[in-house]
Scaffold this motif. Sequence first.
Motif, PDB file in Angstrom:
ATOM      1  N   PRO A  73       0.797  -1.233   0.000  1.00 14.58           N
ATOM      2  CA  PRO A  73       0.000   0.000   0.000  1.00 14.58           C
ATOM      3  C   PRO A  73       0.827   1.280   0.000  1.00 14.58           C
ATOM      4  O   PRO A  73       0.379   2.310  -0.515  1.00 14.58           O
ATOM      5  CB  PRO A  73      -0.832  -0.124   1.287  1.00 14.58           C
ATOM      6  CG  PRO A  73      -0.972  -1.597   1.486  1.00 14.58           C
ATOM      7  CD  PRO A  73       0.345  -2.177   1.056  1.00 14.58           C
ATOM      8  N   ASP A  74       2.041   1.241   0.551  1.00  8.01           N
ATOM      9  CA  ASP A  74       2.898   2.433   0.571  1.00  8.01           C
ATOM     10  C   ASP A  74       3.961   2.413  -0.530  1.00  8.01           C
ATOM     11  O   ASP A  74       4.944   3.158  -0.478  1.00  8.01           O
ATOM     12  CB  ASP A  74       3.568   2.593   1.937  1.00  8.01           C
ATOM     13  CG  ASP A  74       4.493   1.429   2.275  1.00  8.01           C
ATOM     14  OD1 ASP A  74       4.457   0.404   1.558  1.00  8.01           O
ATOM     15  OD2 ASP A  74       5.246   1.537   3.263  1.00  8.01           O
ATOM     16  N   PHE A  75       3.784   1.554  -1.520  1.00  6.70           N
ATOM     17  CA  PHE A  75       4.689   1.467  -2.672  1.00  6.70           C
ATOM     18  C   PHE A  75       6.131   1.170  -2.246  1.00  6.70           C
ATOM     19  O   PHE A  75       7.089   1.697  -2.812  1.00  6.70           O
ATOM     20  CB  PHE A  75       4.660   2.767  -3.490  1.00  6.70           C
ATOM     21  CG  PHE A  75       3.366   3.004  -4.222  1.00  6.70           C
ATOM     22  CD1 PHE A  75       3.151   2.466  -5.481  1.00  6.70           C
ATOM     23  CD2 PHE A  75       2.370   3.781  -3.657  1.00  6.70           C
ATOM     24  CE1 PHE A  75       1.965   2.688  -6.167  1.00  6.70           C
ATOM     25  CE2 PHE A  75       1.173   4.015  -4.330  1.00  6.70           C
ATOM     26  CZ  PHE A  75       0.973   3.464  -5.587  1.00  6.70           C
ATOM     27  N   SER A  76       6.312   0.305  -1.269  1.00  2.00           N
ATOM     28  CA  SER A  76       7.660   0.047  -0.763  1.00  2.00           C
ATOM     29  C   SER A  76       8.577  -0.585  -1.806  1.00  2.00           C
ATOM     30  O   SER A  76       9.784  -0.312  -1.824  1.00  2.00           O
ATOM     31  CB  SER A  76       7.592  -0.842   0.481  1.00  2.00           C
ATOM     32  OG  SER A  76       7.048  -2.115   0.179  1.00  2.00           O
ATOM     33  N   LYS A  94      17.175  -5.863  -6.231  1.00  2.00           N
ATOM     34  CA  LYS A  94      15.786  -5.410  -6.199  1.00  2.00           C
ATOM     35  C   LYS A  94      14.928  -6.401  -6.958  1.00  2.00           C
ATOM     36  O   LYS A  94      15.421  -7.162  -7.801  1.00  2.00           O
ATOM     37  CB  LYS A  94      15.640  -4.006  -6.789  1.00  2.00           C
ATOM     38  CG  LYS A  94      16.146  -3.854  -8.213  1.00  2.00           C
ATOM     39  CD  LYS A  94      16.078  -2.383  -8.640  1.00  2.00           C
ATOM     40  CE  LYS A  94      16.603  -2.187 -10.046  1.00  2.00           C
ATOM     41  NZ  LYS A  94      16.556  -0.752 -10.446  1.00  2.00           N
ATOM     42  N   GLU A  95      13.624  -6.369  -6.677  1.00  2.00           N
ATOM     43  CA  GLU A  95      12.725  -7.310  -7.321  1.00  2.00           C
ATOM     44  C   GLU A  95      11.340  -6.694  -7.493  1.00  2.00           C
ATOM     45  O   GLU A  95      10.952  -5.775  -6.759  1.00  2.00           O
ATOM     46  CB  GLU A  95      12.629  -8.604  -6.509  1.00  2.00           C
ATOM     47  CG  GLU A  95      12.183  -8.422  -5.073  1.00  2.00           C
ATOM     48  CD  GLU A  95      12.245  -9.716  -4.281  1.00  2.00           C
ATOM     49  OE1 GLU A  95      12.551 -10.758  -4.876  1.00  2.00           O
ATOM     50  OE2 GLU A  95      11.994  -9.687  -3.064  1.00  2.00           O
ATOM     51  N   PHE A 123       6.860 -14.646  -2.425  1.00  2.00           N
ATOM     52  CA  PHE A 123       6.879 -13.200  -2.674  1.00  2.00           C
ATOM     53  C   PHE A 123       5.598 -12.566  -2.126  1.00  2.00           C
ATOM     54  O   PHE A 123       5.629 -11.540  -1.438  1.00  2.00           O
ATOM     55  CB  PHE A 123       7.000 -12.960  -4.182  1.00  2.00           C
ATOM     56  CG  PHE A 123       7.331 -11.552  -4.581  1.00  2.00           C
ATOM     57  CD1 PHE A 123       8.587 -11.230  -5.078  1.00  2.00           C
ATOM     58  CD2 PHE A 123       6.387 -10.539  -4.496  1.00  2.00           C
ATOM     59  CE1 PHE A 123       8.889  -9.936  -5.465  1.00  2.00           C
ATOM     60  CE2 PHE A 123       6.679  -9.242  -4.877  1.00  2.00           C
ATOM     61  CZ  PHE A 123       7.937  -8.936  -5.366  1.00  2.00           C
ATOM     62  N   LYS A 124       4.464 -13.171  -2.444  1.00  2.00           N
ATOM     63  CA  LYS A 124       3.171 -12.640  -2.006  1.00  2.00           C
ATOM     64  C   LYS A 124       3.055 -12.621  -0.482  1.00  2.00           C
ATOM     65  O   LYS A 124       2.471 -11.696   0.096  1.00  2.00           O
ATOM     66  CB  LYS A 124       2.036 -13.473  -2.597  1.00  2.00           C
ATOM     67  CG  LYS A 124       1.871 -13.334  -4.107  1.00  2.00           C
ATOM     68  CD  LYS A 124       0.975 -14.422  -4.677  1.00  2.00           C
ATOM     69  CE  LYS A 124      -0.395 -14.432  -4.038  1.00  2.00           C
ATOM     70  NZ  LYS A 124      -1.235 -15.540  -4.550  1.00  2.00           N
ATOM     71  N   ASN A 125       3.588 -13.645   0.171  1.00  2.00           N
ATOM     72  CA  ASN A 125       3.500 -13.727   1.623  1.00  2.00           C
ATOM     73  C   ASN A 125       4.509 -12.821   2.318  1.00  2.00           C
ATOM     74  O   ASN A 125       4.255 -12.312   3.415  1.00  2.00           O
ATOM     75  CB  ASN A 125       3.709 -15.175   2.089  1.00  2.00           C
ATOM     76  CG  ASN A 125       2.574 -16.086   1.682  1.00  2.00           C
ATOM     77  OD1 ASN A 125       1.420 -15.667   1.635  1.00  2.00           O
ATOM     78  ND2 ASN A 125       2.888 -17.340   1.390  1.00  2.00           N
ATOM     79  N   TYR A 126       5.649 -12.617   1.691  1.00  2.00           N
ATOM     80  CA  TYR A 126       6.721 -11.820   2.304  1.00  2.00           C
ATOM     81  C   TYR A 126       6.358 -10.340   2.350  1.00  2.00           C
ATOM     82  O   TYR A 126       6.596  -9.665   3.364  1.00  2.00           O
ATOM     83  CB  TYR A 126       8.021 -12.029   1.528  1.00  2.00           C
ATOM     84  CG  TYR A 126       9.206 -11.304   2.117  1.00  2.00           C
ATOM     85  CD1 TYR A 126       9.902 -11.858   3.194  1.00  2.00           C
ATOM     86  CD2 TYR A 126       9.628 -10.083   1.610  1.00  2.00           C
ATOM     87  CE1 TYR A 126      10.995 -11.207   3.748  1.00  2.00           C
ATOM     88  CE2 TYR A 126      10.718  -9.418   2.159  1.00  2.00           C
ATOM     89  CZ  TYR A 126      11.389  -9.982   3.223  1.00  2.00           C
ATOM     90  OH  TYR A 126      12.459  -9.319   3.772  1.00  2.00           O
ATOM     91  N   TYR A 127       5.795  -9.837   1.251  1.00  2.00           N
ATOM     92  CA  TYR A 127       5.435  -8.420   1.192  1.00  2.00           C
ATOM     93  C   TYR A 127       3.978  -8.268   1.622  1.00  2.00           C
ATOM     94  O   TYR A 127       3.050  -8.545   0.860  1.00  2.00           O
ATOM     95  CB  TYR A 127       5.661  -7.867  -0.208  1.00  2.00           C
ATOM     96  CG  TYR A 127       7.120  -7.818  -0.597  1.00  2.00           C
ATOM     97  CD1 TYR A 127       7.953  -6.819  -0.105  1.00  2.00           C
ATOM     98  CD2 TYR A 127       7.677  -8.775  -1.440  1.00  2.00           C
ATOM     99  CE1 TYR A 127       9.306  -6.774  -0.436  1.00  2.00           C
ATOM    100  CE2 TYR A 127       9.024  -8.739  -1.778  1.00  2.00           C
ATOM    101  CZ  TYR A 127       9.826  -7.732  -1.276  1.00  2.00           C
ATOM    102  OH  TYR A 127      11.166  -7.701  -1.609  1.00  2.00           O
ATOM    103  N   LYS A 128       3.785  -7.807   2.841  1.00  2.00           N
ATOM    104  CA  LYS A 128       2.460  -7.733   3.429  1.00  2.00           C
ATOM    105  C   LYS A 128       1.593  -6.693   2.717  1.00  2.00           C
ATOM    106  O   LYS A 128       2.053  -5.602   2.404  1.00  2.00           O
ATOM    107  CB  LYS A 128       2.556  -7.390   4.918  1.00  2.00           C
ATOM    108  CG  LYS A 128       3.418  -8.355   5.723  1.00  2.00           C
ATOM    109  CD  LYS A 128       2.925  -9.807   5.574  1.00  2.00           C
ATOM    110  CE  LYS A 128       3.779 -10.766   6.391  1.00  2.00           C
ATOM    111  NZ  LYS A 128       3.379 -12.183   6.183  1.00  2.00           N
TER     112      LYS A 128
END
Length: 252
Positions: free
Chosen positions: A51-54, A66-67, A130-135
């Motif tokens: 949500p914060d474009f991290s 980066k990924e 990837f989906k689980n790591y980035y909340k």
Amino acid sequence: MSGFKDTFQRYETKYLLEDFQYRALRERLEGMAQVDDYGKTSILNIYYDTPDFSLIKRSLEKPVYKEKLRLRTYGIPEDDTRAFIEIKKKYKGIVYKRRIGMKYRDAISYLNEGEAAKEQSQISNEIDYFKNYYKGLGPAMAISYDRIAMAGIEDKELRITFDENIRWRVDHLDLKRGNVGNDILKPGQRLMELKIAGAMSVEMAHILDEIGIRQTSFSKYGRGYVDYMYPEGVKPAVNYENNSNGKIILTA
């Protein structure tokens, strides 16, 4: 679509071309590279972020690693159109891309609605991680463009792409809407990407030098994000291309 690889490892360098440079380069490439079988193609992407474009904020700081995660189709999809879910990583200048293909409607269910991938594989496991790591990961921005891709005639590893009509949007994040949104490039400009397995050939380096084509740092998603965060009329506290230390620091 047949003929698409699931994994890539290569160097990718980018160049922003004015129209006269593009036309001169196309002439010089005759005999060296030819347009591939797909011709001119509209490439449609949805980039996924927190949500914060991290993810894109970190990418713009130019870290060693980066990924990104994106959903891609070639042309405007229907529900049954083959779509690709891709993890794109960059480490010390080398680009690694891993992807899986499935029907567009299944890809939306998998990425947006939390359903499991219909076919499990090592790559789908990586995407799950990837989906689980980035909340809070979800669809963040659509990036679309029209591409002409060329492949080397003698050098089979050489690939050159020219992108125009590059656009972004943060609403209506459905690839069925096609290439619509806010323009990133000026009229007549094209983004060229040179994709090679190793070092650039001496011949290619001479051609680029003679036409005055210089390598640049350019992220389509990054440009879209900067335009979104700093709309026209507001001067951003960032120098996107020419920061003295090569990094981009975004401040609100």
